[in-house]
Scaffold this active site. Structure first.
Site, PDB file in Angstrom:
ATOM      1  N   ASP A   2     111.391  82.076   0.508  1.00 30.08           N
ATOM      2  CA  ASP A   2     109.958  82.191   0.788  1.00 30.08           C
ATOM      3  C   ASP A   2     109.503  80.911   1.477  1.00 30.08           C
ATOM      4  O   ASP A   2     110.064  79.841   1.264  1.00 30.08           O
ATOM      5  CB  ASP A   2     109.174  82.398  -0.514  1.00 30.08           C
ATOM      6  CG  ASP A   2     109.386  83.781  -1.108  1.00 30.08           C
ATOM      7  OD1 ASP A   2     109.604  84.735  -0.343  1.00 30.08           O
ATOM      8  OD2 ASP A   2     109.330  83.906  -2.340  1.00 30.08           O
ATOM      9  N   ASP A  41     107.799  90.153   3.150  1.00 31.52           N
ATOM     10  CA  ASP A  41     106.795  90.592   2.175  1.00 31.52           C
ATOM     11  C   ASP A  41     105.542  91.095   2.888  1.00 31.52           C
ATOM     12  O   ASP A  41     104.945  92.096   2.483  1.00 31.52           O
ATOM     13  CB  ASP A  41     106.437  89.449   1.226  1.00 31.52           C
ATOM     14  CG  ASP A  41     107.622  88.952   0.415  1.00 31.52           C
ATOM     15  OD1 ASP A  41     108.567  89.733   0.186  1.00 31.52           O
ATOM     16  OD2 ASP A  41     107.596  87.775   0.009  1.00 31.52           O
TER      17      ASP A  41
END
Length: 165
Positions: A124, A138
């Site tokens: 991330d 995402d």
């Protein structure tokens, strides 16, 4: 050319376009994840409210399942991704908007699966300060899902096919 051949080739073109779009978007996300691992390892970049910050998530959304063995998370992610791929392939939507939404969802799911497969974590790099750190895959999954939801509310102009199969 028969009507059946025309339908088959049209469905094949739609499937190919959907798969190619998903592959290109997944590639973009995986490229950004590689970039983040190289360039954000030492320190975050940007102001606290919109930062590029490297993080690794062993779970799924909001770190749910982060205490499960990584093989379980990978297996469940693979099953879900395969389900989305089979649905996209079988439906081969005629609506361009639906095809794009499915390609975006599939791209996000596939990119996160590929990223997770090696070490059990997802990379991330997008941090807002008030939301958990996330990545482009995402964003793809959420935006594609919202688009599919919005499209499901749209009335259809097509009559159902009453031709027996």
């Amino acid at each position: 050319m028969s009507e059946h051949t025309t339908r088959v080739s049209s469905a094949t073109r739609r499937r190919t376009a959907l798969a190619a779009g998903a592959a290109a978007l997944a590639g973009a996300d995986l490229t950004l994840k590689t970039w983040a691992q190289v360039n954000l390892a030492d320190a975050p970049v940007g102001p606290a409210f919109a930062q590029l910050r490297l993080a690794f998530n062993p779970g799924v959304a909001f770190s749910m399942g982060d205490t499960l063995p990584s093989w379980v998370v990978v297996a469940v992610t693979a099953l879900i991704t395969a389900g989305v791929a089979v649905f996209a392939w079988r439906t081969a939507p005629k609506s361009k908007a639906a095809a794009v939404a499915l390609a975006v969802i599939l791209a996000g799911a596939a990119a996160n699966l590929i990223d997770r497969a090696d070490d059990g974590v997802v990379t991330d790099y997008l941090r807002t300060g008030w939301w958990p750190t996330f990545n482009l895959a995402d964003v793809f999954i959420v935006c594609g899902g919202l688009a599919m939801l919005a499209l499901s509310w749209r009335p259809t102009d097509q009559e159902p096919d009453s031709t027996p199969t």
